[in-house]
Design a protein around this motif. Structure first.
Motif, mmCIF file in Angstrom:
data_model
loop_
_atom_site.group_PDB
_atom_site.id
_atom_site.type_symbol
_atom_site.label_atom_id
_atom_site.label_comp_id
_atom_site.label_asym_id
_atom_site.label_seq_id
_atom_site.Cartn_x
_atom_site.Cartn_y
_atom_site.Cartn_z
ATOM 1 N N GLY A 8 -2.480 -42.978 18.041
ATOM 2 C CA GLY A 8 -3.535 -43.637 18.741
ATOM 3 C C GLY A 8 -4.325 -42.410 18.482
ATOM 4 O O GLY A 8 -4.838 -41.505 18.885
ATOM 5 N N ALA A 65 -1.635 -41.343 22.890
ATOM 6 C CA ALA A 65 -2.914 -41.676 23.183
ATOM 7 C C ALA A 65 -3.326 -43.235 22.584
ATOM 8 O O ALA A 65 -4.415 -43.158 22.009
ATOM 9 C CB ALA A 65 -4.041 -40.298 22.966
ATOM 10 N N ALA A 66 -2.517 -43.905 22.736
ATOM 11 C CA ALA A 66 -2.681 -45.240 22.665
ATOM 12 C C ALA A 66 -2.704 -46.209 23.836
ATOM 13 O O ALA A 66 -4.149 -46.870 23.940
ATOM 14 C CB ALA A 66 -1.864 -45.181 20.833
ATOM 15 N N VAL A 68 -0.304 -49.122 26.989
ATOM 16 C CA VAL A 68 1.049 -48.848 26.915
ATOM 17 C C VAL A 68 2.031 -49.421 26.275
ATOM 18 O O VAL A 68 3.351 -49.786 26.345
ATOM 19 C CB VAL A 68 0.838 -50.227 28.815
ATOM 20 C CG1 VAL A 68 2.629 -50.524 29.228
ATOM 21 C CG2 VAL A 68 0.493 -48.773 29.653
ATOM 22 N N TYR A 74 6.868 -47.987 20.596
ATOM 23 C CA TYR A 74 7.438 -47.259 19.185
ATOM 24 C C TYR A 74 8.344 -45.842 20.110
ATOM 25 O O TYR A 74 8.440 -44.887 19.494
ATOM 26 C CB TYR A 74 5.774 -46.395 19.194
ATOM 27 C CG TYR A 74 5.559 -47.193 17.714
ATOM 28 C CD1 TYR A 74 6.193 -48.069 16.904
ATOM 29 C CD2 TYR A 74 4.129 -47.280 18.789
ATOM 30 C CE1 TYR A 74 4.632 -48.760 16.102
ATOM 31 C CE2 TYR A 74 2.808 -48.270 17.329
ATOM 32 C CZ TYR A 74 2.915 -49.134 16.667
ATOM 33 O OH TYR A 74 2.925 -50.078 16.017
ATOM 34 N N LYS A 172 -5.262 -50.156 30.749
ATOM 35 C CA LYS A 172 -5.709 -49.019 30.120
ATOM 36 C C LYS A 172 -6.502 -48.582 31.409
ATOM 37 O O LYS A 172 -7.237 -47.848 31.212
ATOM 38 C CB LYS A 172 -6.863 -49.982 29.904
ATOM 39 C CG LYS A 172 -6.330 -50.948 28.676
ATOM 40 C CD LYS A 172 -7.852 -50.835 27.501
ATOM 41 C CE LYS A 172 -7.288 -51.882 26.377
ATOM 42 N NZ LYS A 172 -8.553 -52.448 25.812
ATOM 43 N N ALA A 233 -8.312 -35.953 31.405
ATOM 44 C CA ALA A 233 -6.614 -36.777 30.720
ATOM 45 C C ALA A 233 -6.870 -36.113 29.508
ATOM 46 O O ALA A 233 -5.469 -35.539 29.514
ATOM 47 C CB ALA A 233 -7.002 -37.822 30.499
#
Ligand SMILES: NC(=O)C1=CN([C@@H]2O[C@H](COP(=O)(O)OP(=O)(O)OC[C@H]3O[C@@H](n4cnc5c(N)ncnc54)[C@H](O)[C@@H]3O)[C@@H](O)[C@H]2O)C=CC1
Ligand SMILES: O=C([O-])CC(=O)C(=O)O
Length: 252
Positions: A8, A65-66, A68, A74, A172, A233
């Motif tokens: 991400g 950090a991409a 759900v 992955y 998100k 975050a």
């Protein structure tokens, strides 16, 4: 120094790259290859357009950090490849069946799944709920309407219900609610508001149990490139990475 693979390359990915002091980002992957290219140039990492190739690189830990969807897609492969996994999009773990599979994949590989505190505080001692069940666990989140792509002239409740339902509707925006529940050992109730008068992402946590009661209010500065994501975050992941090898563990 630990070698990090970054899954991400958006807003949080950029903040991590700019502050990579106690770790090295060696490989990056994004569903949008241009983003991986751009972040790779910033962090002196290698960009990969092929996920399996990304996974074959010499990394100790993969930081997600991409989204759900990325965790679901992955997560098991990352653990199966013998890497620890940091999951920022903790909402993926709301699904009991997927979470059980992911934990099993980690156990079989002898690896760890780490869910950072992300955009809230207090997850450490809310874990007492695993010993002494909480009667109340409520997260009230308020964000600017724009950060959710909504337009409204006044404060408005857009969701009231359980965390696992809220994350389905707002994947998100409410990952924190799922992390809260995983820490406390029971699902959180959620109230999600948009308010044109707020400039910060506000998370209020109400918890009550045998121990007494807690009220926490976090007033987060939105991050520069994605106002729905609080800057805290990204700081939370940086802190997790800084302390990974520290023999002194503070907080429950
Ligand atoms: N647990 C928490 O406290 C918090 C969690 N989050 C979550 O962290 C994640 C990252 O946040 P931001 O960087 O602000 O988001 P962002 O939207 O700026 O960046 C996400 C990046 O990941 C990529 N991506 C999305 N799905 C992918 C997939 N399936 N495979 C590969 N790449 C994929 C996108 O192309 C984008 O470049 C989001 O899911 C967000 O909801 C954000 C804030 C707090
Ligand atoms: O950053 C925040 O304030 C919370 C957030 O987006 C999430 O939990 O997904």
């Amino acid at each position: 120094m630990i070698n990090v693979g970054l899954l991400g390359c958006g807003n949080v990915g950029h903040i991590l790259a700019r502050h990579a002091e106690n770790f090295r980002i060696v490989a990056v992957f994004d569903i949008i290859p241009d983003r991986a290219q751009e972040l790779a140039a910033l962090s002196h990492a290698e960009p990969y357009a092929d996920f399996d190739e990304f996974l074959r690189q010499d990394t100790d830990i993969i930081v997600e950090a991409a989204s759900v969807a990325a965790v679901r897609r992955y997560g098991e492969a990352i653990l199966g490849a013998g890497k620890d996994l940091v999951v920022l999009s903790g909402g993926a773990l709301a699904d009991d069946e997927f979470r059980t599979r992911l934990i099993e994949a980690a156990r079989s590989a002898g690896r760890k799944i780490r869910v950072p505190s992300g955009a809230v505080t207090g997850l450490d001692n809310l874990k007492i709920g695993q010993i002494s069940p909480l009667q109340t666990l409520l997260l009230r989140t308020t964000k600017s309407p724009g950060s959710l792509g909504i337009s409204t002239p006044a404060r408005m409740e857009i969701f009231k219900g359980m965390a696992h339902e809220c994350i389905k509707q707002y994947p998100k925006n409410i990952n924190v609610a799922v992390a809260l529940g995983l820490a406390a050992g029971r699902e959180a109730d959620v109230e999600l508001y948009v308010d044109p008068d707020v400039e910060r992402n506000v998370h209020e946590i109400f918890a009550e149990g045998e121990f007494g009661d807690i009220y926490i209010r976090v007033r987060n500065v939105p991050s520069p490139e994605n106002p729905a994501t609080s800057y805290m975050a990204a700081l939370s992941i940086l802190t997790l990475l800084k302390n990974l090898d520290n023999p002194l563990v503070v907080g429950t």
